[in-house]
Design an enzyme around this catalytic site. Structure first.
Site, PDB file in Angstrom:
ATOM      1  N   GLY A 203       2.756  -1.015   4.345  1.00 46.76           N
ATOM      2  CA  GLY A 203       2.819   0.411   4.040  1.00 46.76           C
ATOM      3  C   GLY A 203       4.258   0.854   3.839  1.00 46.76           C
ATOM      4  N   GLY A 204       4.858   1.388   4.888  1.00 46.03           N
ATOM      5  CA  GLY A 204       6.201   1.961   4.802  1.00 46.03           C
ATOM      6  C   GLY A 204       7.221   1.055   4.125  1.00 46.03           C
TER       7      GLY A 204
ATOM      8  N   HIS B  10      -9.529   1.348   4.339  1.00 44.04           N
ATOM      9  CA  HIS B  10      -8.300   1.507   5.124  1.00 44.04           C
ATOM     10  C   HIS B  10      -8.577   2.459   6.297  1.00 44.04           C
ATOM     11  CE1 HIS B  10      -4.256   2.724   6.255  1.00 44.04           C
ATOM     12  NE2 HIS B  10      -3.866   1.576   5.740  1.00 44.04           N
TER      13      HIS B  10
ATOM     14  N   GLU C  56      -6.990   4.861   7.455  1.00 45.60           N
ATOM     15  CA  GLU C  56      -6.768   6.286   7.166  1.00 45.60           C
ATOM     16  C   GLU C  56      -7.976   6.887   6.455  1.00 45.60           C
ATOM     17  OE1 GLU C  56      -2.982   5.667   5.291  1.00 45.60           O
ATOM     18  OE2 GLU C  56      -2.165   5.112   7.242  1.00 45.60           O
TER      19      GLU C  56
ATOM     20  N   GLU D 194      -5.745  -4.740  10.360  1.00 43.36           N
ATOM     21  CA  GLU D 194      -4.719  -3.725  10.613  1.00 43.36           C
ATOM     22  C   GLU D 194      -5.070  -2.975  11.891  1.00 43.36           C
ATOM     23  OE1 GLU D 194      -2.572  -2.652   6.717  1.00 43.36           O
ATOM     24  OE2 GLU D 194      -4.301  -1.339   6.887  1.00 43.36           O
TER      25      GLU D 194
ATOM     26  N   GLY E 274       2.160   2.411  10.829  1.00 40.58           N
ATOM     27  CA  GLY E 274       3.115   3.503  10.696  1.00 40.58           C
ATOM     28  C   GLY E 274       3.756   3.915  12.015  1.00 40.58           C
TER      29      GLY E 274
ATOM     30  N   SER F 266       3.065  -2.013  10.463  1.00 40.21           N
ATOM     31  CA  SER F 266       4.504  -2.125  10.735  1.00 40.21           C
ATOM     32  C   SER F 266       5.060  -3.515  10.460  1.00 40.21           C
ATOM     33  CB  SER F 266       4.833  -1.681  12.167  1.00 40.21           C
ATOM     34  OG  SER F 266       4.449  -0.331  12.355  1.00 40.21           O
TER      35      SER F 266
ATOM     36  N   ASN G 231       0.870  -1.177   0.000  1.00 42.39           N
ATOM     37  CA  ASN G 231       0.000   0.000   0.000  1.00 42.39           C
ATOM     38  C   ASN G 231       0.904   1.222   0.000  1.00 42.39           C
ATOM     39  OD1 ASN G 231      -1.793   2.044   0.486  1.00 42.39           O
ATOM     40  ND2 ASN G 231      -2.337   1.389   2.570  1.00 42.39           N
ATOM     41  N   TRP G 232       1.056   1.812  -1.183  1.00 45.02           N
ATOM     42  CA  TRP G 232       2.003   2.931  -1.305  1.00 45.02           C
ATOM     43  C   TRP G 232       1.453   4.202  -0.669  1.00 45.02           C
ATOM     44  CZ3 TRP G 232       4.320   2.762  -6.992  1.00 45.02           C
ATOM     45  CH2 TRP G 232       4.902   1.497  -7.196  1.00 45.02           C
ATOM     46  N   LYS G 233       0.166   4.217  -0.353  1.00 39.00           N
ATOM     47  CA  LYS G 233      -0.481   5.411   0.215  1.00 39.00           C
ATOM     48  C   LYS G 233      -0.224   6.617  -0.726  1.00 39.00           C
ATOM     49  CE  LYS G 233      -0.210   3.294   4.714  1.00 39.00           C
ATOM     50  NZ  LYS G 233      -0.204   3.446   6.162  1.00 39.00           N
TER      51      LYS G 233
HETATM   52  P1  PGA Z   1       2.606   0.345   7.718  1.00 38.51           P
HETATM   53  O1  PGA Z   1       1.164   0.555   7.023  1.00 38.51           O
HETATM   54  O2  PGA Z   1       3.170  -0.937   7.182  1.00 38.51           O
HETATM   55  O3  PGA Z   1       3.400   1.564   7.307  1.00 38.51           O
HETATM   56  O4  PGA Z   1       2.364   0.281   9.191  1.00 38.51           O
HETATM   57  C1  PGA Z   1       0.319  -0.541   6.764  1.00 38.51           C
HETATM   58  C2  PGA Z   1      -0.970  -0.022   6.163  1.00 38.51           C
HETATM   59  O5  PGA Z   1      -1.447   1.029   6.588  1.00 38.51           O
HETATM   60  O6  PGA Z   1      -1.548  -0.639   5.238  1.00 38.51           O
END
Ligand code: PGA
Length: 248
Positions: A231-232, A95, A97, A164, A170, A210, A9-11
């Site tokens: 994500g990251g 998601h 967010e 999640e 994050g 994470s 997930n590149w966001k």
């Molecule tokens: P993260 O994000 O790996 O940076 O914690 C995961 C996500 O939000 O899908």
């Protein structure tokens, strides 16, 4: 046996001009990832270039959101048909967010998931509790509600779920393998109530929050963890590929 699925997930990261290079790196570094489904989810603006980079390879393409209507006066939104037209096969829905900053609810998650399925896209439906909810002992209640309402009246067999925990996204704070497994087992029991044991046993449930090369193997080694939503660590080919390979 459920095929593991690891999605990046590149966001809101990586311009269209940066997508192809990252995907080339991922393609090369995951060429031996037999038995793991690999998906990249760039921002909408990168999908076209990403589709060209993924073409003919084992790397599949996902979007990060989808609207429920096929077309119309919905400024800023993108339909499932538009995604299909670009070669997209997967889409992240609900998601945290989007729930936190953009008013996403269990009801809109349900509508988006139905639209994705109707178009033949694989929805990656995200659920998970906040830190406040976990500390208040409400993890079960929140996750069960998100599953029951988000996946109401649709073909659960065709959905991928991402658990999640919001407090792990994050933050560098990962759920322990035991905490994640407990939540995944709860989700699978809930799916069994809704759609029967056979369907529930076939649904893939990814962990997200994470996930890194260092913890991926232990997390994906849990009986009900079938991959990751990253994500990251999905923003460089090396770390994303290392997570994919941990699932092999
Ligand atoms: P993260 O994000 O790996 O940076 O914690 C995961 C996500 O939000 O899908």
């Amino acid at each position: 046996m459920r095929t593991k699925i690891v999605a990046g997930n590149w966001k809101m990261n990586k311009a269209a001009s940066e997508a192809a290079a990252l995907i080339e790196g991922i393609k090369n570094a995951t060429a031996d990832a037999a038995g793991v489904e690999v998906v990249v989810c760039p921002p909408f603006t990168g999908l076209k270039d990403a589709a060209a980079a993924c073409a003919g390879s084992h790397v599949k393409l996902g979007a990060q959101n989808v609207h429920w209507e096929p077309s119309g006066a919905y400024t800023g939104e993108i339909s499932a048909g538009m995604l299909k037209d670009l070669g997209v096969t997967h889409v992240i829905i609900g998601h945290s967010e989007r729930r936190q900053y953009f008013g996403e609810t269990d009801e809109t998650v349900n509508k988006r998931t139905k639209a994705a399925l109707a178009a033949g896209l694989v929805p990656l439906v995200c659920v998970g509790e906040t830190l406040g909810e976990r500390d208040a002992g409400q993890m079960d209640e929140v996750v069960v509600r998100q599953i029951k309402l988000g996946l109401a009246d649709l073909d659960i067999a065709k959905v991928v779920i991402a658990y999640e925990p919001v407090w792990a996204i994050g933050t560098g704070r990962t759920a322990s393998p035991a905490q994640a497994q407990e939540a995944h087992a709860l989700i699978r029991r809930t799916l069994a109530e809704m759609a029967g044991g056979d369907v529930a046993n076939g649904v893939r449930i990814q962990y997200g929050g994470s996930m890194k090369p260092e913890n991926a193997k232990e997390l994906m080694g849990q009986p009900d963890i079938d991959g990751g939503l990253i994500g990251g660590a999905a923003l460089t080919a090396d770390s994303f590929a290392a997570i994919v390979m941990a699932g092999v």
